[in-house]
Structure formats: C-alpha cells, structure tokens
Design a protein around this motif. Structure first.
Motif, PDB file in Angstrom:
ATOM      1  N   THR A 125      -0.615   7.458  10.655  1.00  0.00           N
ATOM      2  CA  THR A 125      -0.962   8.459   9.637  1.00  0.00           C
ATOM      3  C   THR A 125      -1.955   9.488  10.155  1.00  0.00           C
ATOM      4  OG1 THR A 125      -2.631   6.974   8.771  1.00  0.00           O
ATOM      5  CG2 THR A 125      -0.489   6.950   7.680  1.00  0.00           C
ATOM      6  N   ARG A 199       6.958   7.655  -1.425  1.00  0.00           N
ATOM      7  CA  ARG A 199       5.772   7.400  -0.599  1.00  0.00           C
ATOM      8  C   ARG A 199       4.949   6.261  -1.188  1.00  0.00           C
ATOM      9  NH1 ARG A 199       5.966  13.337  -0.035  1.00  0.00           N
ATOM     10  NH2 ARG A 199       4.783  13.511  -1.972  1.00  0.00           N
ATOM     11  N   GLN A 200       4.800   6.257  -2.510  1.00  0.00           N
ATOM     12  CA  GLN A 200       4.002   5.185  -3.126  1.00  0.00           C
ATOM     13  C   GLN A 200       4.663   3.833  -2.917  1.00  0.00           C
ATOM     14  OE1 GLN A 200       1.014   5.129  -4.273  1.00  0.00           O
ATOM     15  NE2 GLN A 200       0.565   7.314  -4.326  1.00  0.00           N
ATOM     16  N   ALA A 201       5.992   3.799  -2.895  1.00  0.00           N
ATOM     17  CA  ALA A 201       6.684   2.526  -2.634  1.00  0.00           C
ATOM     18  C   ALA A 201       6.328   2.025  -1.236  1.00  0.00           C
ATOM     19  CB  ALA A 201       8.194   2.703  -2.786  1.00  0.00           C
ATOM     20  N   PHE A 203       3.525   2.932   0.530  1.00  0.00           N
ATOM     21  CA  PHE A 203       2.096   2.591   0.516  1.00  0.00           C
ATOM     22  C   PHE A 203       1.859   1.212  -0.113  1.00  0.00           C
ATOM     23  CE2 PHE A 203       1.062   7.407  -0.160  1.00  0.00           C
ATOM     24  CZ  PHE A 203       1.257   7.654   1.182  1.00  0.00           C
ATOM     25  N   ALA A 204       2.680   0.870  -1.127  1.00  0.00           N
ATOM     26  CA  ALA A 204       2.452  -0.365  -1.878  1.00  0.00           C
ATOM     27  C   ALA A 204       2.829  -1.602  -1.077  1.00  0.00           C
ATOM     28  CB  ALA A 204       3.261  -0.337  -3.187  1.00  0.00           C
ATOM     29  N   PRO A 206       2.295  -4.183   1.573  1.00  0.00           N
ATOM     30  CA  PRO A 206       1.147  -4.586   2.414  1.00  0.00           C
ATOM     31  C   PRO A 206       1.468  -4.527   3.903  1.00  0.00           C
ATOM     32  CG  PRO A 206       1.863  -6.394   0.970  1.00  0.00           C
ATOM     33  CD  PRO A 206       2.699  -5.218   0.622  1.00  0.00           C
ATOM     34  N   TRP A 208       2.796  -2.156   5.301  1.00  0.00           N
ATOM     35  CA  TRP A 208       2.495  -0.798   5.767  1.00  0.00           C
ATOM     36  C   TRP A 208       1.112  -0.787   6.428  1.00  0.00           C
ATOM     37  CZ3 TRP A 208      -0.698   3.417   3.637  1.00  0.00           C
ATOM     38  CH2 TRP A 208      -0.487   4.619   4.307  1.00  0.00           C
ATOM     39  N   ARG A 222      10.159  -3.644   2.893  1.00  0.00           N
ATOM     40  CA  ARG A 222      10.446  -3.686   1.457  1.00  0.00           C
ATOM     41  C   ARG A 222      10.172  -2.329   0.814  1.00  0.00           C
ATOM     42  NH1 ARG A 222       6.748  -8.779   0.451  1.00  0.00           N
ATOM     43  NH2 ARG A 222       5.691  -7.593   2.080  1.00  0.00           N
ATOM     44  N   VAL A 226      12.958   0.220  -0.891  1.00  0.00           N
ATOM     45  CA  VAL A 226      12.876   0.690  -2.280  1.00  0.00           C
ATOM     46  C   VAL A 226      12.908   2.219  -2.307  1.00  0.00           C
ATOM     47  CG1 VAL A 226      11.379   0.865  -4.302  1.00  0.00           C
ATOM     48  CG2 VAL A 226      11.714  -1.361  -3.182  1.00  0.00           C
ATOM     49  N   LEU A 261      14.972  -7.039   0.818  1.00  0.00           N
ATOM     50  CA  LEU A 261      14.913  -7.006  -0.643  1.00  0.00           C
ATOM     51  C   LEU A 261      14.977  -8.409  -1.224  1.00  0.00           C
ATOM     52  CD1 LEU A 261      17.239  -3.929  -1.038  1.00  0.00           C
ATOM     53  CD2 LEU A 261      14.762  -3.985  -1.256  1.00  0.00           C
ATOM     54  N   ALA A 262      14.643  -8.516  -2.503  1.00  0.00           N
ATOM     55  CA  ALA A 262      14.603  -9.821  -3.161  1.00  0.00           C
ATOM     56  C   ALA A 262      15.995 -10.446  -3.177  1.00  0.00           C
ATOM     57  CB  ALA A 262      14.090  -9.653  -4.583  1.00  0.00           C
TER      58      ALA A 262
ATOM     59  N   GLN B 200      13.339  -3.810  -8.036  1.00  0.00           N
ATOM     60  CA  GLN B 200      13.062  -4.086  -6.623  1.00  0.00           C
ATOM     61  C   GLN B 200      11.630  -3.696  -6.257  1.00  0.00           C
ATOM     62  OE1 GLN B 200      14.660  -5.777  -4.423  1.00  0.00           O
ATOM     63  NE2 GLN B 200      16.593  -6.094  -5.501  1.00  0.00           N
ATOM     64  N   PHE B 203       9.709  -6.684  -7.414  1.00  0.00           N
ATOM     65  CA  PHE B 203       9.959  -7.832  -6.521  1.00  0.00           C
ATOM     66  C   PHE B 203       9.233  -7.654  -5.183  1.00  0.00           C
ATOM     67  CE2 PHE B 203      14.508  -8.195  -8.470  1.00  0.00           C
ATOM     68  CZ  PHE B 203      14.008  -8.834  -9.593  1.00  0.00           C
ATOM     69  N   ALA B 204       9.151  -6.392  -4.708  1.00  0.00           N
ATOM     70  CA  ALA B 204       8.594  -6.130  -3.384  1.00  0.00           C
ATOM     71  C   ALA B 204       7.080  -6.319  -3.341  1.00  0.00           C
ATOM     72  CB  ALA B 204       8.944  -4.707  -2.936  1.00  0.00           C
ATOM     73  N   ARG B 222       0.897  -2.836  -8.180  1.00  0.00           N
ATOM     74  CA  ARG B 222       1.438  -1.748  -7.368  1.00  0.00           C
ATOM     75  C   ARG B 222       2.929  -1.570  -7.626  1.00  0.00           C
ATOM     76  NH1 ARG B 222      -0.820  -4.161  -1.921  1.00  0.00           N
ATOM     77  NH2 ARG B 222      -0.227  -5.971  -3.156  1.00  0.00           N
ATOM     78  N   VAL B 226       4.764   1.710  -9.364  1.00  0.00           N
ATOM     79  CA  VAL B 226       5.831   2.479  -8.714  1.00  0.00           C
ATOM     80  C   VAL B 226       7.058   2.542  -9.621  1.00  0.00           C
ATOM     81  CG1 VAL B 226       7.460   2.489  -6.775  1.00  0.00           C
ATOM     82  CG2 VAL B 226       5.033   2.064  -6.352  1.00  0.00           C
ATOM     83  N   PHE B 267      -1.922  12.652   2.539  1.00  0.00           N
ATOM     84  CA  PHE B 267      -1.220  13.651   3.330  1.00  0.00           C
ATOM     85  C   PHE B 267      -1.520  15.040   2.778  1.00  0.00           C
ATOM     86  CE2 PHE B 267       1.008   9.839   4.393  1.00  0.00           C
ATOM     87  CZ  PHE B 267       1.364  10.016   5.710  1.00  0.00           C
TER      88      PHE B 267
END
Lengths: 393, 393
Positions: A125, A199-201, A203-204, A206, A208, A222, A226, A261-262, B200, B203-204, B222, B226, B267
């Motif tokens: 980043t 992006r939030q997916a 970031f969420a 862990p 990442w 994951r 998403v 994925l789940a 998902q 779940f993630a 989180r 999302v 960003f």
C-alpha cells in the motif's frame, strides 16, 4: 488462508524497462518502471499501422493468445487476430499491462527499489496513488522506447476506454483514431460506491494484513473473492442473469469447489446464480493481486476528464485531429449509454469527427468481451474507414 | 473485533408467545415462538379496523415511534400516525418483528430451547431455514392470539411487500385490502446474486466463527458492514447518488469514525459517497444480528409465489376477494416496475380488483421509506376508498 500461487509472482513476462521512470500526477517519481507487453502482427516499414489496445480493470496484455496463467484464450481473441476485426495481417497490435497491474508491469507487488535490503519487500500500500493519466504516460514512454510515435488507433473497453480517452486528450497528435467502448469520461458516484465496497471487502480480510500479506505467506483470498463476486454482478444485466440462471437450483447440492469462500450450501439449496458467482470469485484470486485491485480501482475513481473545466469536455478535445467512434451497449448499467452520449455530444461540441453507436444487447457491461456481431462489425468498419483516410490502404 | 451491544440482546420488547409454536415449511416444528410487536391507535369494538404493516429486511416493529436502540423516529413515522395516510385515529395498526428477526421475535439469536443447559446457546446457523410463508403463518397465529381475525388492510414495502402478497395468497378471506409496495412476487436472479455476496461477506469475516460468534464475545462487524454497504447501493438509484454526492470529495480528509471498517483514507482523498456508505455500514452493525441477516435474506431468495404453477400467478389469486393496490417507483432497479406490472397483470388475469401505480421518483428502491408525497396520496386514497367499501365509514 490460501497460499499465493508462486507462478503469479515469479513468472516472466515480455517487458521493457524505463530506467528514468515516470513523474506521477501525485508528484512522486517512480523509477525504474517496467512495462510488460505483447505484440501481434508486423510493424510496417513506415510504422504507421500500430493499434494500441488498452485492457480493463482485471485484464492484461494477453489479448489474443492463450493466457499463461489460466490457459484460457486471450480476452479479446474474438476481435483480434488474422482476418479478425482488428486484423493482425494488417495492423501491428500492441497491448501493455497497465501501471499498477500485476502481470509484469510495475505495481504494488513489485519489489520496492533502493530499500538497501537483499530481498526487498513489495511496495504494497506504499505504492503511490496513480491515475489513468499516469497509466497513459507510462504507455507513451514505453512506445517511445519501442520507436513508435503515432498510433493508427487506440481501442479499449471499460477502464480501457478511459485510457483511450486519456490518450486522445493527452496526445492528440499521436492518435489518429480512437475507439472508446462501454466507458465514460468520468467515474460515476455509483461506480465509486461499488469500488469502495470492493475495497472494504479486501480490507476486512485479516489476511490482507494492512496490505503486507506477503509477511504472512497468505493472500486476502476471501476478501478479494467477495469483491470480485460483487463486481461481477455489475458486469451483467438483470436480463442476462435471468436468461442464464433465472431461479434454477443446482442439481449437485454440494456445488463447486468453494476455494476461499464458505462451504456451500450453508442455508438450504444453492441457486445456479450463486454457484456461478462463487466460481467467478474463487478463480479470480488465483490470478490477481489484491493491492493491484485497490490501486487500479482508485485510479478509475479519480478519472474525470473534464474536472479542470467543471465537467465540460469540449475544451479538453477542442481542435482534436483524432477521429472517434464511441460505442455503448443498451443493457450496460455500469457505463450506461447516457454517459457515452454525453461524451459523443461533447466531442461534437468540440467539432471532432465522431460517430456514436449504441449496440442493442441484453448482456450488460460484459457485452464488450462477449460474442456481439454488431461490435465486430462496428470495429471492423470504423478501422477500415479510418485506414482509408490514413492512407493505410 | 467489536463487542456486541448488550442492549441489543437483553432489551425487552413487547411480545406474545405461541407455546405450540409453528410447523415450518421445511418440516421442522419450532416451539415456542415469541413474536414481538407494537400497536398504534385503538381497536374498534367490532375489530374491523386493523391495518397490519409488514417491515422490510432490516426493519422492525417500531414503525411509528422512536426506535429504542437508535433513538431515531420510527421507520414509517411519515406515513403512520394521527392524521397521517395510515391514520391511527381511525385504524388500529399492528406491526410485528418477522420470524427470524432480532428485535424480540424468535430468530437465530434466540436461545435454543430444550438443550438442557442452564444458559442455552443461541440457535445460530442451526436455526431452521424459514420462508416468507413461515413469517406470514407466524403473524397469523399471533393475530389469532390477539383475538384479531380479519385484517382491513395489509401494507408493506420491499420484503414487507412479499409478506403482503403471501398474506393475500395464504389467507384471502382475512385480507380485505392489500398494498404491496416496491416489491415482486418472486426474487430475481440479480437480487439472489446480491444477497449471496452479502452472505459471503459475512462468512468471510473470521469473527463470524462459523455462526457461533457469541463464543468469541464478538460480532462479525466487518463482514456485516460490507454487506450493508453493498446492499445500500442497490437501495438507491444512480441519479440519487449523483444528485446527493456526485464526485464531491470530503473536506474533512479523515472522514467519520470508521467503526469496524478500515481507517480512511488509505488511498488518497475520500469521496463523499464513500463516507456515506461507511457510515451506513458502521451504524448498521450496532443494531442488527448477522445470523438474522443470513436467515432473512435466504427467505427472500426462496420467495416465488407462482413456483407451483410454473411462475403463473393467476391460479394463486383466482377468485380472491381482496382488493389490491400495487405500487412501484420509476427509478427502483432492485424491484423494478416491470416486476410490479407482471404482478398487476396476473391479478387482472385472476379477475382481482387491482389498481397499479408507478410513482415517478429518482430516489430508487428507498423511495418507499422517503418523502414521496405521491406515495402518501396513494396510500391515503386507497385506504379511504377501501374503508368506504368495507363500511368502515
């Protein structure tokens, strides 16, 4: 936790290096800059037959050949090749992985230079924020290095279309013909919103790990899956989803391998559309870098060609020598026809040579990548007409 | 990791208990079933003035009073109250939290009975899969327990509109008038797809912990945030997003408290639309249970009123005594007018008494919750006309 695919990071791509690098719009000098590219066809002795193809958000330079990671045909093989609308018997086609990408061009997964370490860490980043204009300037420098000045045509869809417009705005004398497809001269609030959820997916997740996922030997699979699932919905139309899947339920109740994925199904039966999206999400993470996704979506969000003129594009293209063909698809709600029409009107106001084609299709935004004979005819016709005017024939 | 809000789980809601419970469509008997509800106005001596209001996915029974958790006005205070279109000086309004919900009605966060433990665990993902019909049957049993037989009217928007249609289909003799708003007789492939991405995202989140988040003393904040951010985009129209936010950038570069979401901005600048969505996502997780979100979205996906007749609704409503008013909004792309028109046509084919109103609005799906004078007029007019026919006046 999914292990990164060694091939993604270590595989070699045809490339050139700009040792002096590039001064980015944010003021940072990025050096050196490596640009990965592919070419198809033969450069004419007078170098007047170059067609530059610009790829979309998750595309790359493998436009007309088997993809080295996925083994699938090139993403525009239908359109580019011998005898095809972008005829490689006639044109010399160049396609480059964009700045910020992850298929050999400098981006967030590139080792950060001059850190003094024996095995430097990737940028992550800390990679500077880039813009569509930065991507285009990098391509211009790379073409300089290849000895290519003028481009007969620049073609691209979606984000690739943004690059086409930026090329015509920044280097009008280098672009004879421009073919922006399923795109817009600015990124809309709704599209910024979808990108932000993507992006939030990420970031969420862990894994990442604040952007330093290599430190954990993992990738944020994951979150990235998403993000891709959601984006994929926006690439299709409601009609296309209904036609392809409707409310049909999978006969195989377990569903496909879920990847990151789940496990499926947690809540009763699985609809076919769910199974399809899971597959899209799971397969994507094997070929794309999460930090590249963040960086490139941000560049798209920044894109606003008329920003310096209160949204007015006419001054941007005033006196342009480039001839344009603006293409939209009737069921595309991500880059709707209204935005293409706005662009075509502005080009008309700038007294540009412009034609505008709305192709009737129920395939949504993805239509530019799919079997659309009207698109083939439009591309072939526009290029042939332009070639005649350029004296290529 | 966010701690669950103790108030959400422990607060008391007005409720009744169905000791015998309910046989669900999946075959499971759920007992006991608790139904949380609120009423407004006065039940007439002949019990002929009951208006049942059905809430949407993330709504609840606090329709016309300050919400006990958020402190905000009831979600339909604009429409329901003394002198309002649903006039509580005239009608006795009942609103119940749906089965599977998290505001006092039995759902995944309810302690699982008969486990023999001193402090039994919540159902979690072992909560049986439920359907819109299950929700309606539970409401019918609750009304029985309240001594209410016939309903003067049933009203609801979005998922609430699905309940309205199911009410009219399952209990035609109990529903004098039905007002389904911004809804559909089946959940579309696109809407299933969006719901699956929401699931998902939950779940993630490792804090989801396979549905047993209480065991970690955390909630999957989180993932739920999302999910809510994405869903919120689908509630608005592109025009509404452009009008409200356009491409404006926040002057306060830090942005609002991010809650469970990543710190902003990672960003560069932050667009106002991003800030807005973050707020929507972050505030939602404080009032809604993740497993309820999973369970209720699944119930919506299952909804297909004509499933037993190959999608044909006419047999479902053949001979119905109920009078209908079907309402859609022109810019709603989640439950588009085409689906409302399909419903209205089917009701016409069934020789039902039906009117159909498409309200011109640029507010998207959310219009049914917002200031739309045409909706107020439609609701008031339809109820007044029906009241006259019912002999209520």
């Amino acid at each position: 936790m999914t292990q990164p695919d060694g091939d993604t990071l270590t595989m070699e791509h045809q490339h050139l290096v700009l040792d002096d690098g590039l001064v980015l719009e944010c003021g940072v000098t990025l050096a050196p800059v490596q640009i990965a590219y592919r070419t198809y066809g033969t450069l004419s002795p007078t170098r007047d037959n170059v067609v530059l193809i610009c790829h979309a958000l998750t595309g790359d330079q493998y436009v007309a050949e088997t993809h080295p990671l996925t083994g699938k045909p090139g993403w525009w093989s239908r359109l580019v090749g011998p005898g095809r609308p972008v005829d490689t018997d006639r044109y010399y086609v160049v396609c480059m992985n964009v700045l910020g990408g992850c298929m050999g061009t400098t981006g967030p997964s590139t080792p950060r230079p001059a850190s003094g370490q024996a095995s430097p860490e990737p940028w992550g980043t800390d990679f500077p924020p880039i813009t569509i204009a930065d991507m285009v300037h990098a391509q211009a420098r790379a073409l300089d290095a290849m000895g290519i000045g003028r481009l007969f045509a620049v073609i691209g869809g979606s984000m690739g279309g943004m690059l086409v417009l930026q090329w015509a705005a920044s280097y009008p004398e280098r672009v004879f013909a421009a073919l922006p497809i399923a795109t817009s001269p600015f990124h809309s609030a709704q599209n910024i919103a979808f990108n932000e959820v993507s992006r939030q997916a990420i970031f969420a997740d862990p894994d990442w790990n604040g952007g330093r996922y290599w430190a954990r030997g993992a990738i944020p699979a994951r979150g990235l899956a998403v993000a891709r699932m959601m984006a994929h919905i926006t690439y299709l139309s409601e009609d296309a989803l209904t036609r392809k899947f409707g409310r049909r339920v999978r006969q195989d109740p377990v569903g496909p391998a879920a990847g990151p994925l789940a496990p499926a199904p947690l809540f009763g039966e699985m609809f076919e559309v769910e199974s399809y999206l899971r597959h899209q999400g799971s397969s994507f993470v094997r070929r794309f870098d999460a930090n590249s996704y963040l960086t490139i979506t941000r560049a798209m969000d920044y894109f606003d060609l008329g920003a310096e003129h209160d949204g007015d594009l006419a001054p941007v293209f005033a006196g342009t020598p480039t001839r344009f063909c603006v293409v939209s698809f009737s069921s595309d709600w991500l880059f709707p026809t209204s935005q293409a029409r706005f662009l075509a009107r502005a080009l008309n106001s700038a007294a540009a040579n412009v034609s505008f084609v709305e192709i009737d299709s129920d395939k949504g935004h993805d239509a530019f990548l799919l079997d659309e004979p009207d698109l083939d005819r439009t591309v072939r016709g526009f290029l042939s007409g332009a070639a005649e005017h350029a004296g290529l024939i």
